[in-house]
Design a protein around this motif. Structure first.
Motif, PDB file in Angstrom:
ATOM      1  N   LEU A 195      -7.411   0.143 -16.675  1.00  0.00           N
ATOM      2  CA  LEU A 195      -7.987   1.776 -16.582  1.00  0.00           C
ATOM      3  C   LEU A 195      -8.437   2.163 -15.376  1.00  0.00           C
ATOM      4  O   LEU A 195      -8.108   3.307 -14.967  1.00  0.00           O
ATOM      5  CB  LEU A 195      -8.602   2.103 -17.864  1.00  0.00           C
ATOM      6  CG  LEU A 195      -8.300   1.733 -19.327  1.00  0.00           C
ATOM      7  CD1 LEU A 195      -9.107   2.240 -20.243  1.00  0.00           C
ATOM      8  CD2 LEU A 195      -7.153   2.421 -19.496  1.00  0.00           C
ATOM      9  N   GLN A 196      -9.129   1.218 -14.600  1.00  0.00           N
ATOM     10  CA  GLN A 196      -9.808   1.714 -13.318  1.00  0.00           C
ATOM     11  C   GLN A 196      -8.839   1.972 -12.288  1.00  0.00           C
ATOM     12  O   GLN A 196      -8.772   3.036 -11.612  1.00  0.00           O
ATOM     13  CB  GLN A 196     -10.653   0.720 -12.940  1.00  0.00           C
ATOM     14  CG  GLN A 196     -11.291   0.896 -11.527  1.00  0.00           C
ATOM     15  CD  GLN A 196     -10.367   0.226 -10.492  1.00  0.00           C
ATOM     16  OE1 GLN A 196     -10.245   0.858  -9.402  1.00  0.00           O
ATOM     17  NE2 GLN A 196      -9.709  -0.709 -10.687  1.00  0.00           N
ATOM     18  N   ALA A 197      -7.725   1.015 -12.356  1.00  0.00           N
ATOM     19  CA  ALA A 197      -6.568   1.235 -11.297  1.00  0.00           C
ATOM     20  C   ALA A 197      -5.678   2.465 -11.530  1.00  0.00           C
ATOM     21  O   ALA A 197      -5.404   3.059 -10.682  1.00  0.00           O
ATOM     22  CB  ALA A 197      -5.784   0.198 -11.459  1.00  0.00           C
ATOM     23  N   LEU A 198      -5.475   2.849 -12.869  1.00  0.00           N
ATOM     24  CA  LEU A 198      -5.037   4.083 -13.354  1.00  0.00           C
ATOM     25  C   LEU A 198      -5.777   5.094 -12.992  1.00  0.00           C
ATOM     26  O   LEU A 198      -5.231   6.202 -12.402  1.00  0.00           O
ATOM     27  CB  LEU A 198      -4.445   4.023 -14.728  1.00  0.00           C
ATOM     28  CG  LEU A 198      -4.106   5.212 -15.465  1.00  0.00           C
ATOM     29  CD1 LEU A 198      -2.458   5.540 -14.427  1.00  0.00           C
ATOM     30  CD2 LEU A 198      -3.598   5.203 -16.733  1.00  0.00           C
ATOM     31  N   LEU A 216       1.215   1.640  -4.518  1.00  0.00           N
ATOM     32  CA  LEU A 216       1.326   0.169  -4.726  1.00  0.00           C
ATOM     33  C   LEU A 216       0.145  -0.446  -5.291  1.00  0.00           C
ATOM     34  O   LEU A 216       0.415  -1.611  -6.125  1.00  0.00           O
ATOM     35  CB  LEU A 216       1.774  -0.381  -3.400  1.00  0.00           C
ATOM     36  CG  LEU A 216       2.017  -1.805  -3.269  1.00  0.00           C
ATOM     37  CD1 LEU A 216       3.360  -2.281  -3.862  1.00  0.00           C
ATOM     38  CD2 LEU A 216       1.951  -2.326  -1.633  1.00  0.00           C
ATOM     39  N   SER A 217      -1.161  -0.173  -4.544  1.00  0.00           N
ATOM     40  CA  SER A 217      -2.206  -0.856  -5.088  1.00  0.00           C
ATOM     41  C   SER A 217      -2.502  -0.639  -6.562  1.00  0.00           C
ATOM     42  O   SER A 217      -2.547  -1.534  -7.307  1.00  0.00           O
ATOM     43  CB  SER A 217      -3.348  -0.411  -4.331  1.00  0.00           C
ATOM     44  OG  SER A 217      -4.685  -0.929  -4.711  1.00  0.00           O
ATOM     45  N   GLY A 218      -2.288   0.466  -6.922  1.00  0.00           N
ATOM     46  CA  GLY A 218      -2.463   0.870  -8.465  1.00  0.00           C
ATOM     47  C   GLY A 218      -1.427   0.063  -9.302  1.00  0.00           C
ATOM     48  O   GLY A 218      -1.825  -0.473 -10.273  1.00  0.00           O
ATOM     49  N   CYS A 219      -0.212   0.128  -9.041  1.00  0.00           N
ATOM     50  CA  CYS A 219       0.530  -0.356  -9.907  1.00  0.00           C
ATOM     51  C   CYS A 219       0.514  -2.139  -9.930  1.00  0.00           C
ATOM     52  O   CYS A 219       0.635  -2.537 -10.985  1.00  0.00           O
ATOM     53  CB  CYS A 219       2.104  -0.129  -9.670  1.00  0.00           C
ATOM     54  SG  CYS A 219       2.553   1.457  -9.574  1.00  0.00           S
ATOM     55  N   LEU A 220       0.188  -2.784  -8.654  1.00  0.00           N
ATOM     56  CA  LEU A 220       0.103  -3.979  -8.740  1.00  0.00           C
ATOM     57  C   LEU A 220      -1.106  -4.695  -9.243  1.00  0.00           C
ATOM     58  O   LEU A 220      -1.061  -5.625  -9.924  1.00  0.00           O
ATOM     59  CB  LEU A 220       0.221  -4.607  -7.311  1.00  0.00           C
ATOM     60  CG  LEU A 220       1.455  -4.414  -6.448  1.00  0.00           C
ATOM     61  CD1 LEU A 220       1.469  -5.027  -5.037  1.00  0.00           C
ATOM     62  CD2 LEU A 220       2.853  -4.954  -7.075  1.00  0.00           C
TER      63      LEU A 220
END
Length: 818
Positions: free
Chosen positions: A81-84, A103-107
């Motif tokens: 959830l943090q990445a999203l 890219l960073s969020g999805c990976l």
């Protein structure tokens, strides 16, 4: 609507890894999730295959119910959830989303989801032959690297691009996201060492105990307290924690079958083949890595040099007039090679070494004793800390050494470029002494750099030696106490030496990375040089129709407070020849440079066919203008290619026709190599007049609609000047021409003559009109006529004196004859 304009932020590229005292966010958020996803996907997939093929479902009664396991799952979900949330925050902040954020969020989300899947799999299935407990090495390594990656942010503590200052709300939010990642990943790693969701004892041992309980009604090892600490009787449990794939050293003497021993030896041989054999020998993996890295290195090297070369050509004339060629070339050479070294060290040395350290600490804690993990951790921490501190301290010596190196190379280049001047003033000894002094200063800095390096190496060697000694003594003690076997001691010493080998190089790699950053600083400064003359965002091509040139109230100055042109206004009609005359420093050549747009005006505007030249593309503007400069410099090439530079697609016949029009063809064919004659560096092998005529031939070959002549015949003799004037008259027919002239006799036929003084037009008109006015132009004309008359009289007097000296000699010879 969210828009992705570029991969990195504006003004940042993946080439700039280290900027303003820290890593770029673009590089950091590209590298970290890529490594984590690769680790979880590749090794996690292999682990899943092993569990599916060789594993079995755990019986539910052996799966402990644990709140800490739920915490593990909750922390993993939180990181997803943090990445999203981080991506949503970046979208709402500006509406523009750099590509690396996506890219960073999805990976990151994919990596943590895959890690949760592995966590669930290990809780439900177990390898039948597994005699250990706890999580797999894959999960432990994933959590460890994730936590280590968040610690990598501390390397950018001084960078204003990161969130450490907390001055803005954006930085505060970024810091909050980092805190979530830092504590969540760190807590996951600590919980992973405890493995709360897995049985506290090896599963196969529990199965055997359960079967014996059923058979005999008594437990095999006695009753166990469900609430007792897992660290109780730790010494008895460590022998059960050896990973199932790790071969025992004692297997050679414990009576194992030949097939088992042969398999172990073959596996060892295969691993050594992959790693490499003797000292200095590269293994299969290393060789394949080097082979695959060739293209990456070549691409990076090529792109950096090409982009830098293009950037240097885009800089203004003002910058190029103040540059030091030797300094720039040295900076480019060091910078491009440093980029290759930097990427290689980071990808192939630093991260594997960090992974080795994390794995070693986890392995020694789980398979030997917590003291061994503590020894390794303290040793590594001291080693890395002192390496970084001492390397940062010696940075100033490295920078000073680079500066002195640049100075020495610049002096050498300047002296060689001015070879003739050195000879004129008999200054060879002086130049050699200056170069020697520069080398001496460089060697002083070099000594400080190398001496501080020796101090760093001794410090590293001391720490490694103490760590090895402490661990070896502790392990030997446990062997004498019967807690460890001899094979355990051999395993420890072998592993610790294997670990210290890359760690010993870690200091070297870190120093090399630091040196690479220092070596790249000068090159980065070249990249950050701003273009003084830029095309407007909506600039279009120049729509050339007639060739009318207009100056409207133009103001210009090279430096603040010293105006070169003051409210200059004039118009050059299509096909006209306008001459600019005046004393040196009056602004004649500046007008030529402004038309060609080497500089932008500070006031007023310059128009061609009613189009402001600052609103059109520079390439389009300059395609219609031909310039013959006052000081011509040729490329170190043959004469044919130097002339062809006016239009690189021209044929040899067109080149020769242009040379004929410039009155140089007959001269060229008298050379032994003709048009293939090499002109030397900066054209030093040909005379000034020949260089000037080559420049004129270039312009004739370009066939521009607007011609700018800046003292085009200043280096020519009278006869050649007359021939060139005739050729230029043909070339300038029906073309707008602006001539800067010192000899007023060359502009008598101009349609309009503009007389400049102190950056202002004081007189304008035709030759006869200006003479009739009796003003500044008339005075200049009279002075030049008087100078010519004086030169003619001086020449006549010199000839008479030579005749007088010869006459007595002739008479004397005659008398002797009689």
């Amino acid at each position: 609507m969210v828009e992705i304009k570029s991969y990195c932020e504006v003004g940042v590229s993946m080439q700039h890894v280290w900027v303003e005292g820290g890593l770029t966010l673009c590089f950091y958020f590209t590298l970290v999730p890529s490594v984590l996803l690769t680790l979880s996907f590749l090794f996690g997939t292999f682990l899943c295959i092993c569990y599916r093929r060789y594993g079995t479902d755990m019986e539910p009664k052996f799966i402990p119910r644990s709140r800490l396991y739920r915490l593990q799952v909750g922390l993993s979900v939180l990181l997803v959830l943090q990445a999203l949330g981080w991506m949503v925050f970046r979208i709402t902040r500006s509406g523009e989303l750099p590509g690396y954020v996506v890219l960073s969020g999805c990976l990151s989300m994919l990596g943590w989801i895959w890690a949760m899947a592995l966590l669930h799999l290990e809780r439900r299935r177990v390898l039948v032959r597994d005699r250990t407990r706890g999580h797999s090495t894959v999960l432990l390594l994933y959590w460890a690297i994730a936590f280590a990656a968040e610690n990598l942010a501390f390397a950018s503590w001084m960078s204003p691009q990161w969130w450490w200052t907390l001055e803005k709300s954006d930085q505060q939010m970024e810091f909050t996201f980092w805190l979530v990642r830092y504590f969540a990943s760190g807590l996951l790693f600590l919980l992973g060492l405890k493995a709360p969701g897995l049985p506290r004892r090896p599963y196969m041992l529990l199965i055997n105990e359960d079967e014996r309980d059923v058979e005999h009604g008594v437990p095999l090892l006695g009753n166990s307290d469900e609430n007792q600490s897992t660290w109780k009787d730790f010494g008895k449990k460590v022998r059960l924690l050896v990973p199932y794939m790790w071969p025992k050293v004692n297997q050679l003497t414990d009576g194992s079958s030949w097939k088992t021993l042969a398999t172990t030896v073959c596996v060892y041989g295969l691993l050594k083949f992959l790693q490499g054999g003797g000292a200095g020998a590269s293994g299969f993996v290393s060789n394949m890595r080097s082979f695959l890295w060739i293209r990456v290195q070549q691409y990076t090297n090529r792109m950096v040099q090409v982009r830098l070369f293009a950037h240097l050509h885009s800089l203004s004339l003002r910058w190029h007039l103040g540059r030091r060629t030797g300094d720039i070339l040295r900076s480019i050479d060091r910078g491009t090679s440093s980029i290759n070294n930097l990427l290689s060290y980071i990808v192939f040395s630093i991260f594997p070494t960090i992974a080795d350290i994390v794995i070693a600490i986890a392995y020694f804690i789980s398979n030997f004793n917590a003291w061994f993990g503590l020894i390794v951790f303290v040793c590594m921490a001291l080693y890395l800390t002192l390496t970084i501190v001492i390397t940062e301290w010696r940075t100033k010596y490295r920078r000073d050494m680079n500066t002195q190196d640049n100075n020495a190379k610049s002096k050498a280049v300047d002296s060689l470029l001015n070879f003739e001047t050195v000879k004129y003033y008999n200054a060879e000894v002086y130049e050699v002494r200056r170069f020697e002094d520069a080398i001496m200063k460089y060697q002083v800095s070099e000594w400080k750099t190398n001496a501080s390096l020796a101090f760093l190496n001794q410090t590293q060697n001391l720490i490694i030696g103490l760590g090895l000694l402490t661990g070896s003594l502790l392990c030997a003690y446990f062997v004498t106490e019967g807690k460890f076997q001899v094979g355990d001691y051999v395993l420890f010493v072998t592993y610790i030496i294997q670990l210290y080998t890359p760690l010993n190089w870690f200091g070297t790699y870190y120093r090399m990375i630091q040196n690479s950053f220092i070596d790249m600083e000068s090159m980065f400064k070249l990249f950050t040089e701003e273009e003084e003359v830029k095309d407007d965002v909506n600039a279009g091509n120049l729509n050339y129709t007639q060739g009318k040139v207009e100056f409207e109230n133009v103001f210009f100055s090279y430096t603040q407070g010293k105006e070169i042109l003051k409210d200059v206004s004039f118009t050059v009609l299509p096909g006209q020849i306008v001459a600019l005359v005046g004393q040196s420093g009056s602004g004649k050549s500046t007008i030529i440079r402004l038309i060609f747009r080497f500089y932008d005006v500070q006031g007023g505007c310059i128009k061609i066919d009613d189009q402001d030249i600052s609103k059109v593309k520079q390439s389009s503007l300059r395609a219609h203008i031909g310039v013959v400069p006052q000081d011509t410099v040729l490329f170190n090439d043959n004469i044919r290619d130097n002339i062809r530079y006016g239009r690189v697609t021209a044929t040899d016949q067109e080149v020769e026709e242009a040379a004929t029009a410039a009155d140089i063809h007959d001269k060229i064919i008298t050379f032994p190599d003709g048009y293939d004659t090499q002109v030397g560096e900066r054209g030093l092998k040909v005379s000034g007049g020949e260089k000037q005529r080559v420049a004129i031939a270039r312009t004739i070959l370009k066939a521009p609609q607007i011609i700018l002549l800046d003292e085009a015949t200043s280096a020519l003799d009278t006869q050649t000047e007359r021939n060139i004037q005739a050729s230029l008259a043909k070339v300038c027919t029906n073309r707008t021409t602006i001539v800067v002239a010192h000899r007023l006799s060359t502009v008598i036929g101009a349609d309009v003559i503009l007389v400049l003084r102190d950056g202002q037009i004081v007189e304008r008109g035709r030759h006869e009109e200006l003479l009739a006015k009796g003003g500044l132009y008339s005075d200049m004309w009279l002075k030049q006529q008087q100078a010519q008359d004086s030169d003619s009289a001086s020449d006549t007097e010199t000839k008479d004196r030579k005749s007088e000296k010869l006459q007595p000699q002739t008479s004397t010879a005659g008398n002797k004859g009689h």
